[in-house]
Write a protein that holds these residues in place. Structure first.
Motif, PDB file in Angstrom:
ATOM      1  N   MET A 155      42.221  40.958  44.508  1.00  0.00           N
ATOM      2  CA  MET A 155      40.927  40.402  44.904  1.00  0.00           C
ATOM      3  C   MET A 155      39.808  41.333  44.467  1.00  0.00           C
ATOM      4  O   MET A 155      39.782  42.507  44.838  1.00  0.00           O
ATOM      5  CB  MET A 155      40.875  40.231  46.422  1.00  0.00           C
ATOM      6  N   GLU A 156      38.877  40.818  43.659  1.00  0.00           N
ATOM      7  CA  GLU A 156      37.717  41.580  43.231  1.00  0.00           C
ATOM      8  C   GLU A 156      36.447  40.856  43.688  1.00  0.00           C
ATOM      9  O   GLU A 156      36.490  39.687  44.064  1.00  0.00           O
ATOM     10  CB  GLU A 156      37.728  41.754  41.710  1.00  0.00           C
ATOM     11  N   GLU A 157      35.326  41.546  43.617  1.00  0.00           N
ATOM     12  CA  GLU A 157      34.072  40.938  44.065  1.00  0.00           C
ATOM     13  C   GLU A 157      33.687  39.738  43.211  1.00  0.00           C
ATOM     14  O   GLU A 157      33.155  38.750  43.707  1.00  0.00           O
ATOM     15  CB  GLU A 157      32.948  41.980  44.035  1.00  0.00           C
ATOM     16  N   GLU A 158      33.963  39.818  41.897  1.00  0.00           N
ATOM     17  CA  GLU A 158      33.539  38.754  40.987  1.00  0.00           C
ATOM     18  C   GLU A 158      34.586  37.676  40.787  1.00  0.00           C
ATOM     19  O   GLU A 158      34.320  36.660  40.144  1.00  0.00           O
ATOM     20  CB  GLU A 158      33.161  39.342  39.618  1.00  0.00           C
ATOM     21  N   GLY A 159      35.794  37.887  41.307  1.00  0.00           N
ATOM     22  CA  GLY A 159      36.837  36.900  41.105  1.00  0.00           C
ATOM     23  C   GLY A 159      38.191  37.414  41.554  1.00  0.00           C
ATOM     24  O   GLY A 159      38.288  38.383  42.309  1.00  0.00           O
ATOM     25  N   ILE A 160      39.245  36.763  41.072  1.00  0.00           N
ATOM     26  CA  ILE A 160      40.620  37.127  41.414  1.00  0.00           C
ATOM     27  C   ILE A 160      41.410  37.306  40.126  1.00  0.00           C
ATOM     28  O   ILE A 160      41.320  36.492  39.210  1.00  0.00           O
ATOM     29  CB  ILE A 160      41.284  36.056  42.293  1.00  0.00           C
ATOM     30  N   ARG A 161      42.183  38.367  40.085  1.00  0.00           N
ATOM     31  CA  ARG A 161      43.055  38.637  38.941  1.00  0.00           C
ATOM     32  C   ARG A 161      44.486  38.305  39.342  1.00  0.00           C
ATOM     33  O   ARG A 161      45.003  38.834  40.329  1.00  0.00           O
ATOM     34  CB  ARG A 161      42.942  40.100  38.517  1.00  0.00           C
TER      35      ARG A 161
END
Length: 310
Positions: A184-190
């Motif tokens: 989980m990242e601030e700009e999206g999901i990897r």
């Protein structure tokens, strides 16, 4: 009265404690709220103190571990009279970096009422930790495509939590299983996708790393066709996505460990032993009323061994 006191010491007719939560399901970072209820018994009793423990139980292939995530002590002793009822507010902001509830991961609160000279009273309240909305959108999109989350999904190997799905319509003839771990990242999901395909030699494992921006995650009209295209490409061009599993996982873990915008120290999908220590060091917020504080007690030291064991 003497007989009542004797029975109360054995637990019959003694004071009881009950943690009453407003709900049983919570998402990461959500506020748990409710009230702590102490009910007097048949005789006056001295209460030495109250502790509420937030616990996590994790089953791995090798062992089961029960971990104290956080302890909320209620300081000070008091006397409770027969039939008296005391209530105290309780609230706790869940960390954003816990594993999600599943067949191998469970959470519960244990409330302990320390009664002087008598059998103590305890109360256990399970809670479910649900996916954050962006991750839930991926689950929903896969369901719309015809994938069903498996019973054994959300397993934890001491490092990563994996989500597993079975195809029920789309790609049912080509694929046996779809799995992924998520950062989980601030700009999206990897995502690190892993698909098991049927082949003449048995099964073929394909892996692909996928980045999904928030604007896509928030729009089912974009997310569903995006995932359909990604999975279709994996099936139609399998030789482009065959990787050594251990090397690819190592690469993916290393990449996520450097994410500065991750939710918390780690997220659903990337759990390292040192991150458990971060939970304790960061501290959590608990509120028993005005002017009272909570101390961190439980440590994750040695839960899954040191880094060399991972």
């Amino acid at each position: 009265m003497v007989f009542k006191k004797f029975m109360a010491k054995l637990g019959k007719g003694a004071a009881q404690v009950d943690l009453v939560l407003d709900q049983e399901e919570y998402t990461l970072g959500e506020q748990v709220s409710g009230e702590l209820v102490i009910q007097g018994g048949t005789v006056p009793q001295e209460i030495n103190g109250i502790d509420i423990d937030f616990m996590m139980s994790v089953h791995t292939e090798k062992q089961e571990q029960t971990v104290l995530i956080h302890r909320f002590p209620f300081p000070g002793s008091f006397q409770i009279q027969p039939g008296e009822r005391k209530t105290l507010p309780f609230s706790y902001e869940l960390p954003k970096n816990l594993l999600l509830s599943g067949y191998s991961v469970s959470y519960y609160f244990v409330t302990h009422l320390d009664i002087a000279g008598a059998v103590d009273s305890t109360d256990r309240d399970p809670v479910l930790i649900m996916p954050p909305q962006r991750l839930q959108n991926i689950f929903t999109a896969l369901e719309q495509l015809g994938f069903r989350e498996k019973y054994g999904s959300r397993s934890f190997d001491g490092y990563m939590q994996e989500f597993e799905f079975s195809p029920t319509s789309f790609l049912k003839e080509e694929a046996k299983e779809l799995g992924f771990v998520a950062g989980m990242e601030e700009e999206g999901i990897r995502l690190l996708l892993e698909m098991d395909l049927y082949s003449f030699t048995g099964e073929q494992e394909l892996k692909r790393e996928v980045w999904i921006e928030n604007r896509v995650l928030d729009d089912p009209g974009q997310l569903v066709p995006f995932l359909r295209q990604v999975l279709t490409e994996m099936v139609e061009h399998p030789h482009s996505y065959v990787h050594d599993k251990q090397r690819f996982y190592h690469h993916f873990r290393h990449k996520l460990s450097g994410i500065t915008g991750a939710v918390g120290a780690f997220a659903a999908g990337l759990i390292a032993a040192e991150a458990f220590q971060d939970i304790v060091e960061d501290g959590f917020a608990a509120d028993f009323g005005e002017g009272e504080e909570s101390d961190d007690v439980g440590l994750f030291d040695g839960l899954f061994g040191g880094e060399e064991d991972l």
